[in-house]
Design an enzyme around this catalytic site. Structure first.
Site, PDB file in Angstrom:
ATOM      1  CB  SER A  48      -0.964   0.017   1.179  1.00  0.00           C
ATOM      2  OG  SER A  48      -0.277   0.199   2.391  1.00  0.00           O
ATOM      3  CE  LYS A  91      -2.794   2.309   4.760  1.00  0.00           C
ATOM      4  NZ  LYS A  91      -2.347   1.304   3.854  1.00  0.00           N
TER       5      LYS A  91
END
Length: 182
Positions: A48, A91
């Site tokens: 990701s 993230k």
């Protein structure tokens, strides 16, 4: 006389052993304190955050990074996943407290701006339109760098990460090759 020398030698050996044990115990305690309060290590489990971070990369975060400042847009952070706080996610911060975040045709717009965010770190041109997200005060909106393959704020049940759930700012990758992250 010989017995007295042996006793002195034995005492010297034991003092040396005890001094080494104290050094080892001190090093262990210092290392654990650093790990619990100053640094945080992680191995990247998914794609990701590609191309910034690859599967299997190892990173180091600094727990004290936000002691005297607030997280900023673009920071890569480790945090408790809002839908299951037993998991740690990594993230990039995109939306700040009080902002409106819109993802239109893969581009991110903040507060109704006509110009999308410049995001040179993206793996590829993202696709998809993902509504409007009003970031509550004290919370952040997170996206992965590999937007087409990222489970992030756009898809979570609890869309925002509370400030107190951010554990650290990721500073660098140390394996497979050293790299300072921006």
């Amino acid at each position: 006389m010989k017995k007295e020398e042996n006793t002195k030698n034995n005492d010297a050996v034991w003092r040396e052993i005890i001094s080494w044990l104290l050094v080892l115990i001190s090093a262990f305690m210092i290392g654990n304190c650093l790990n619990w309060f100053v640094i945080m290590k992680a191995e990247i489990p998914s794609g990701s955050m590609e191309d910034t971070l690859q599967i299997g990369d190892r990173v180091l975060g600094f727990r004290l990074a936000y002691l005297f400042s607030e997280p900023e847009r673009g920071d890569i952070v480790m945090f408790d996943f809002p839908d299951d706080e037993s998991k740690i996610y990594i993230k990039r911060i995109i939306g700040l407290p009080g902002e409106l975040v819109e993802v239109i045709e893969g581009k991110v717009y903040i507060n109704g701006s006509e110009e999308p965010l410049e995001e040179e770190y993206l793996k590829e041109l993202p696709s998809g339109t993902f509504g409007k997200f009003w970031v509550p005060e004290g919370h952040y909106f997170m996206l992965g760098d590999n937007r087409n393959n990222s489970w992030d704020s756009r898809k979570w049940d609890n869309k925002y990460v509370a400030r107190e759930k951010i554990r650290c700012k990721v500073w660098f990758r140390y394996k497979p090759k050293f790299k300072i992250l921006k």
